[in-house]
Design a protein around this motif. Sequence first.
Motif, short mmCIF file in Angstrom:
data_model
loop_
_atom_site.label_atom_id
_atom_site.label_comp_id
_atom_site.label_asym_id
_atom_site.label_seq_id
_atom_site.Cartn_x
_atom_site.Cartn_y
_atom_site.Cartn_z
N LEU A 278 -23.68 36.63 13.62
CA LEU A 278 -24.48 37.53 14.45
C LEU A 278 -24.11 37.41 15.93
N TYR A 279 -23.52 36.26 16.31
CA TYR A 279 -23.22 36.00 17.72
C TYR A 279 -21.73 36.11 18.03
N VAL A 280 -20.91 36.39 17.03
CA VAL A 280 -19.46 36.44 17.23
C VAL A 280 -19.07 37.84 17.74
N ALA A 281 -18.13 37.89 18.68
CA ALA A 281 -17.78 39.13 19.36
C ALA A 281 -17.06 40.13 18.45
N ASN A 282 -17.27 41.40 18.72
CA ASN A 282 -16.60 42.52 18.06
C ASN A 282 -16.00 43.41 19.14
N GLU A 283 -14.96 44.17 18.81
CA GLU A 283 -14.38 45.09 19.80
C GLU A 283 -14.23 46.51 19.27
N GLY A 284 -14.44 46.73 17.99
CA GLY A 284 -14.28 48.07 17.45
C GLY A 284 -15.46 48.51 16.61
N LYS A 285 -16.64 48.01 16.95
CA LYS A 285 -17.85 48.37 16.21
C LYS A 285 -18.89 48.91 17.19
N LEU A 286 -19.84 49.68 16.66
CA LEU A 286 -20.93 50.16 17.50
C LEU A 286 -22.25 50.04 16.75
N VAL A 287 -23.30 49.89 17.55
CA VAL A 287 -24.67 49.91 17.04
C VAL A 287 -25.31 51.20 17.54
N ALA A 288 -25.94 51.94 16.64
CA ALA A 288 -26.63 53.17 17.01
C ALA A 288 -28.11 53.04 16.62
#
Length: 349
Positions: A278-288
Amino acid sequence: MSEFNLQCPLPISQHDTIQLGHGSGGKMMNDLIARLFLWAFENPYLNKRDDQAVVEINGVRLAVSTDSFVVDPIFFPGGDIGELAVYGTVNDVCMSGGRPLFLAASVILEEGFPLADLRRVVESMAAAARRTGVMIVTGDTKVVNKGKGDKIFINTTGIGVVEHPWQISAGLIRPGDLVLLSGSLGDHGIAILSRREGLAFETPVTSDTAPLHELVAAVVQAGGEAVHALRDPTRGGLAATLNEFAATAQVGIRIREDRIPLKPAVAGACEILGLDPLYVANEGKLVAVVAAARAQEVLRVMRAHPLGREAALIGEVVADRPGLVTMQTRLGSWRMVDMLVGEQLPRIC
């Protein structure tokens, strides 16, 4: 394999100097922003605390965002600092629902940095700009003495036009809204960590760095004014993004662990390293965050896009416990999903 250290930093008020945790996306960074930058620069745009500002000039709404990239290593499985610097700012601009148009790029180079590596980074930036349809129209170059930097740092500033009539901002989130996630968590953070620490997994993990402008355009077209908030969960991961939403809108957010997409290789790596995805970074995802009446249609559109094939409805917005994020675990119990105090993985983007 080098030693992997976790930190337990203290809030800004208990430090006399800047710590790595002040750039983490967690509580220390939010404390620094609230107590120093918001205090000094206070204005209605900044107070919204979105990843971009939407300003209106002569009837034209423009989205503006800036970001700095200090990722280590600069070349990693699935990407490099060049495309990350373009995609990162393009994504921040388009989370307003805006269409990115132009970028400014500033490069800080350390004396001795190989020209061949710089060429590789620049060519990657150019390819990323072509893919996203933006032009890099101005910039700056500085060189610092050897040992006074770390190879290369890049800052990009983006500007785009908001062509729809709706507002998309965390402050518009309301109880009853549903929370959508476009895909699996943690790919970027684990990819960086594996290269940095020399880790090898049975199934290699690659970064998910990608431009989200087309996916966002599809989401906004399908959801219209029902799309209340959009954000890419980069530093601090999904937990930080949801906590920022909950705090800004003063609502509660409940998510379900069994609905959160997670690749087996990432789950295994997190288990071995003691990390919470839950705390690990993402670069190609989004939350809507979308009004319930349109959420299923938005979810359908997300799943129809190549970058949203694994999209899932992961939770809901509630009026109870404003400012708090909770998660129902696979065992049926509930746990609080708080924002990290400091840095779980430094220099991740």
